[in-house]
Design a protein around this motif. Structure first.
Motif, PDB file in Angstrom:
ATOM      1  N   HIS A  66     121.927 -41.693  41.358  1.00 10.31           N
ATOM      2  CA  HIS A  66     122.410 -40.516  40.640  1.00 10.31           C
ATOM      3  C   HIS A  66     122.418 -40.760  39.132  1.00 10.31           C
ATOM      4  O   HIS A  66     122.122 -39.850  38.344  1.00 10.31           O
ATOM      5  CB  HIS A  66     123.814 -40.163  41.124  1.00 10.31           C
ATOM      6  CG  HIS A  66     124.289 -38.831  40.644  1.00 10.31           C
ATOM      7  ND1 HIS A  66     123.728 -37.637  41.046  1.00 10.31           N
ATOM      8  CD2 HIS A  66     125.275 -38.502  39.750  1.00 10.31           C
ATOM      9  CE1 HIS A  66     124.346 -36.636  40.450  1.00 10.31           C
ATOM     10  NE2 HIS A  66     125.288 -37.129  39.663  1.00 10.31           N
ATOM     11  N   ILE A  67     122.746 -41.976  38.703  1.00 12.38           N
ATOM     12  CA  ILE A  67     122.756 -42.283  37.272  1.00 12.38           C
ATOM     13  C   ILE A  67     121.340 -42.179  36.712  1.00 12.38           C
ATOM     14  O   ILE A  67     121.125 -41.661  35.600  1.00 12.38           O
ATOM     15  CB  ILE A  67     123.334 -43.692  37.026  1.00 12.38           C
ATOM     16  CG1 ILE A  67     124.773 -43.776  37.591  1.00 12.38           C
ATOM     17  CG2 ILE A  67     123.306 -44.034  35.554  1.00 12.38           C
ATOM     18  CD1 ILE A  67     125.737 -42.819  36.928  1.00 12.38           C
ATOM     19  N   THR A  68     120.369 -42.655  37.473  1.00 15.06           N
ATOM     20  CA  THR A  68     118.977 -42.561  37.029  1.00 15.06           C
ATOM     21  C   THR A  68     118.549 -41.111  36.859  1.00 15.06           C
ATOM     22  O   THR A  68     117.828 -40.763  35.916  1.00 15.06           O
ATOM     23  CB  THR A  68     118.064 -43.271  38.041  1.00 15.06           C
ATOM     24  OG1 THR A  68     118.503 -44.616  38.226  1.00 15.06           O
ATOM     25  CG2 THR A  68     116.621 -43.284  37.554  1.00 15.06           C
ATOM     26  N   LYS A  69     118.994 -40.252  37.752  1.00 11.18           N
ATOM     27  CA  LYS A  69     118.661 -38.829  37.646  1.00 11.18           C
ATOM     28  C   LYS A  69     119.241 -38.223  36.365  1.00 11.18           C
ATOM     29  O   LYS A  69     118.577 -37.439  35.673  1.00 11.18           O
ATOM     30  CB  LYS A  69     119.190 -38.069  38.863  1.00 11.18           C
ATOM     31  CG  LYS A  69     118.551 -38.470  40.188  1.00 11.18           C
ATOM     32  CD  LYS A  69     119.163 -37.693  41.336  1.00 11.18           C
ATOM     33  CE  LYS A  69     118.559 -38.091  42.663  1.00 11.18           C
ATOM     34  NZ  LYS A  69     119.150 -37.345  43.793  1.00 11.18           N
ATOM     35  N   TYR A  72     117.316 -39.555  33.372  1.00 13.76           N
ATOM     36  CA  TYR A  72     115.993 -38.920  33.371  1.00 13.76           C
ATOM     37  C   TYR A  72     116.082 -37.509  32.778  1.00 13.76           C
ATOM     38  O   TYR A  72     115.274 -37.117  31.920  1.00 13.76           O
ATOM     39  CB  TYR A  72     115.469 -38.880  34.805  1.00 13.76           C
ATOM     40  CG  TYR A  72     114.124 -38.213  34.985  1.00 13.76           C
ATOM     41  CD1 TYR A  72     112.949 -38.933  34.886  1.00 13.76           C
ATOM     42  CD2 TYR A  72     114.052 -36.855  35.270  1.00 13.76           C
ATOM     43  CE1 TYR A  72     111.722 -38.315  35.049  1.00 13.76           C
ATOM     44  CE2 TYR A  72     112.823 -36.224  35.441  1.00 13.76           C
ATOM     45  CZ  TYR A  72     111.663 -36.962  35.330  1.00 13.76           C
ATOM     46  OH  TYR A  72     110.451 -36.344  35.503  1.00 13.76           O
ATOM     47  N   THR A  73     117.070 -36.736  33.212  1.00 14.01           N
ATOM     48  CA  THR A  73     117.227 -35.372  32.705  1.00 14.01           C
ATOM     49  C   THR A  73     117.598 -35.364  31.230  1.00 14.01           C
ATOM     50  O   THR A  73     117.106 -34.528  30.441  1.00 14.01           O
ATOM     51  CB  THR A  73     118.306 -34.637  33.529  1.00 14.01           C
ATOM     52  OG1 THR A  73     117.953 -34.670  34.908  1.00 14.01           O
ATOM     53  CG2 THR A  73     118.438 -33.197  33.082  1.00 14.01           C
ATOM     54  N   ALA A  74     118.454 -36.313  30.815  1.00 13.47           N
ATOM     55  CA  ALA A  74     118.828 -36.409  29.392  1.00 13.47           C
ATOM     56  C   ALA A  74     117.611 -36.740  28.540  1.00 13.47           C
ATOM     57  O   ALA A  74     117.454 -36.207  27.421  1.00 13.47           O
ATOM     58  CB  ALA A  74     119.914 -37.467  29.216  1.00 13.47           C
ATOM     59  N   ALA A  75     116.732 -37.613  29.040  1.00 11.21           N
ATOM     60  CA  ALA A  75     115.508 -37.940  28.289  1.00 11.21           C
ATOM     61  C   ALA A  75     114.609 -36.715  28.158  1.00 11.21           C
ATOM     62  O   ALA A  75     114.003 -36.494  27.084  1.00 11.21           O
ATOM     63  CB  ALA A  75     114.770 -39.079  28.995  1.00 11.21           C
ATOM     64  N   GLU A  76     114.513 -35.908  29.200  1.00 13.76           N
ATOM     65  CA  GLU A  76     113.714 -34.686  29.124  1.00 13.76           C
ATOM     66  C   GLU A  76     114.286 -33.733  28.071  1.00 13.76           C
ATOM     67  O   GLU A  76     113.535 -33.138  27.267  1.00 13.76           O
ATOM     68  CB  GLU A  76     113.681 -34.001  30.496  1.00 13.76           C
ATOM     69  CG  GLU A  76     112.831 -34.704  31.519  1.00 13.76           C
ATOM     70  CD  GLU A  76     112.764 -33.918  32.814  1.00 13.76           C
ATOM     71  OE1 GLU A  76     111.654 -33.755  33.355  1.00 13.76           O
ATOM     72  OE2 GLU A  76     113.830 -33.450  33.288  1.00 13.76           O
ATOM     73  N   PHE A 109     117.887 -32.894  42.124  1.00 16.69           N
ATOM     74  CA  PHE A 109     119.322 -32.706  42.306  1.00 16.69           C
ATOM     75  C   PHE A 109     119.590 -31.799  43.503  1.00 16.69           C
ATOM     76  O   PHE A 109     118.718 -31.019  43.928  1.00 16.69           O
ATOM     77  CB  PHE A 109     119.970 -32.082  41.063  1.00 16.69           C
ATOM     78  CG  PHE A 109     120.045 -33.000  39.872  1.00 16.69           C
ATOM     79  CD1 PHE A 109     120.932 -34.074  39.858  1.00 16.69           C
ATOM     80  CD2 PHE A 109     119.236 -32.791  38.760  1.00 16.69           C
ATOM     81  CE1 PHE A 109     121.008 -34.905  38.756  1.00 16.69           C
ATOM     82  CE2 PHE A 109     119.293 -33.620  37.661  1.00 16.69           C
ATOM     83  CZ  PHE A 109     120.182 -34.687  37.655  1.00 16.69           C
ATOM     84  N   GLN A 110     120.820 -31.898  44.004  1.00 15.81           N
ATOM     85  CA  GLN A 110     121.308 -30.929  44.966  1.00 15.81           C
ATOM     86  C   GLN A 110     121.752 -29.672  44.220  1.00 15.81           C
ATOM     87  O   GLN A 110     121.666 -29.602  42.991  1.00 15.81           O
ATOM     88  CB  GLN A 110     122.468 -31.521  45.791  1.00 15.81           C
ATOM     89  CG  GLN A 110     122.068 -32.720  46.629  1.00 15.81           C
ATOM     90  CD  GLN A 110     121.035 -32.376  47.679  1.00 15.81           C
ATOM     91  OE1 GLN A 110     121.053 -31.279  48.247  1.00 15.81           O
ATOM     92  NE2 GLN A 110     120.110 -33.302  47.945  1.00 15.81           N
TER      93      GLN A 110
END
Length: 408
Positions: A66-69, A72-76, A109-110
């Protein structure tokens, strides 16, 4: 033909292609020179690198941690903000980058995470949109039209994000349903194979029991008749001839049993006789073979199902065969009684007995036990060396009316 690009975990290739087409168009826009300073990209190299990196991130979507997700979204989001601040003309199409962001969030994500990313995308869009048009000086009439245009564009973009969210949810749900259906079908296929194998094994065991109970009994009685005939051939030829004639009759019976076994034993073993008549015939065979007349007490308060009658006949037949071969008994007693709910079968002899803890693995005893258990009954052997043997089978009548033989 090998694909030029390997997709590690992106479930929808056409979406990835669409993303790349949009990003390639944005990169081309950033690379082309512009006559307007306001529309000129301040750092085109940075903008193009950000677009390329943003597109390559679609090749590998985080699916576990979940932390990786979140990272990843913050980098986008960070890359989208870079494109907005330094992209110049490219910033005109920057709202569509948020559409890509929402699309990817639906894949990693869910539902709660998707809603958060969608709301965050809309908020960031409002902030960047307001920043871009904050310094534009307009007349009062133009400001009204511009305000109307702005509200309309914001509303349309918000509805577009919501539409993308709902569409991706529907597509992903449909895909998950198909995958679950495929898994269920595969499990069902495996269960069907297991059931087929189990049914084949049960049918083989049933045929093996029938061969053992019918042919084995006939051949055992035939062997006893021949042995007795050979012993009496010199001293009493007339009596020996009678035993040989009986042996010939048993040989014919064994041949008939073989033919019945080959034809999967469709004929009923009682051959349209009642259970009492069939057991009386077995008792006569025991008397002719050993000289011991079994005492039979049969009290049936109601007609028995065919499956139950067959199982009882085979159990009695196997018991009598074992008595003739091994027991050396001088007294054999059979008792069959029924109550309202069960049938009680007891076969006892005063022979040499055996240690049943070490001799209950034979096919005959196992066959009797299987037949009883198949009808939901209870099977028990009580024996000891020098103390005879007693076989007891208790079968519930209610279940025997519903459960076919061979299914347990």
């Amino acid at each position: 033909m090998t694909r030029p690009i390997q997709f590690n975990n992106h479930p929808f290739r056409f979406l990835l292609y669409l993303e790349w087409i949009l990003l390639a168009f944005a990169a081309l826009t950033a690379a082309l020179p512009s006559h307007s300073y306001r529309l000129q990209a301040r750092f085109p190299e940075l903008t193009i690198c950000s677009l390329m990196l943003f597109g390559l991130m679609g090749l590998r979507l985080p699916t576990r941690n979940h932390i990786t997700k979140i990272v990843y979204t913050a980098a986008e989001i960070f890359l989208i903000l870079i494109i907005d601040f330094f992209g110049g003309r490219t910033a005109r199409i920057f709202p569509f980058f948020y559409v890509i962001l929402v699309t990817r969030s639906c894949l990693i994500f869910q539902l709660p995470g998707r809603l958060v990313v969608t709301a965050l995308s809309f908020v960031l869009f409002l902030i960047t949109f307001r920043r871009r048009f904050a310094r534009i000086a307009l007349s009062p009439a133009s400001q009204e039209r511009f305000l109307f245009f702005t509200l309309s564009f914001v509303l349309v973009f918000g509805l577009a994000l919501l539409f993308v969210l709902l569409l991706m949810n529907a597509v992903i749900s449909e895909r998950e349903s198909r995958e679950k259906l495929a898994i269920a079908n595969e499990k069902l296929r495996q269960y069907a194979l297991q059931i087929e194998n189990q049914a084949t094994l049960e049918e083989r065991n049933r045929i093996a029991r029938e061969i053992h109970d019918s042919l084995g009994h006939s051949l055992t009685a035939l062997n006893l008749q021949l042995e007795t005939g050979l012993k009496l051939w010199q001293s009493n030829p007339t009596k020996a001839q009678a035993f040989l004639a009986k042996a010939k009759e048993l040989g014919s019976k064994a041949l008939q049993d073989v033919r019945q076994s080959v034809s999967t034993m469709r004929s009923h073993p009682l051959q349209e006789q009642s259970l009492e008549q069939a057991i009386a015939s077995l008792a006569e065979n025991v008397q002719r073979s050993t000289g011991v007349a079994p005492i039979c007490q049969i009290q049936l308060s109601q007609p028995l199902p065919v499956e139950m009658s067959t199982a009882i006949y085979r159990i009695v037949q196997e018991s009598f065969t074992n008595i003739c071969k091994y027991a050396q008994a001088t007294e054999v007693k059979l008792e069959i009684t029924t109550t309202k709910n069960s049938l009680q079968l007891t076969i006892s002899d005063n022979g040499i007995g055996f240690d049943f803890t070490q001799n209950t693995t034979g096919f005959g005893l196992q066959s009797m036990r299987d037949r009883t258990l198949a009808l939901g009954g209870y099977f028990n052997i009580n024996s000891a060396p020098g103390s005879g043997c007693q076989i007891t089978a208790t079968i519930p009548l209610s279940r025997s009316l519903l459960t076919p033989l061979g299914n347990s």
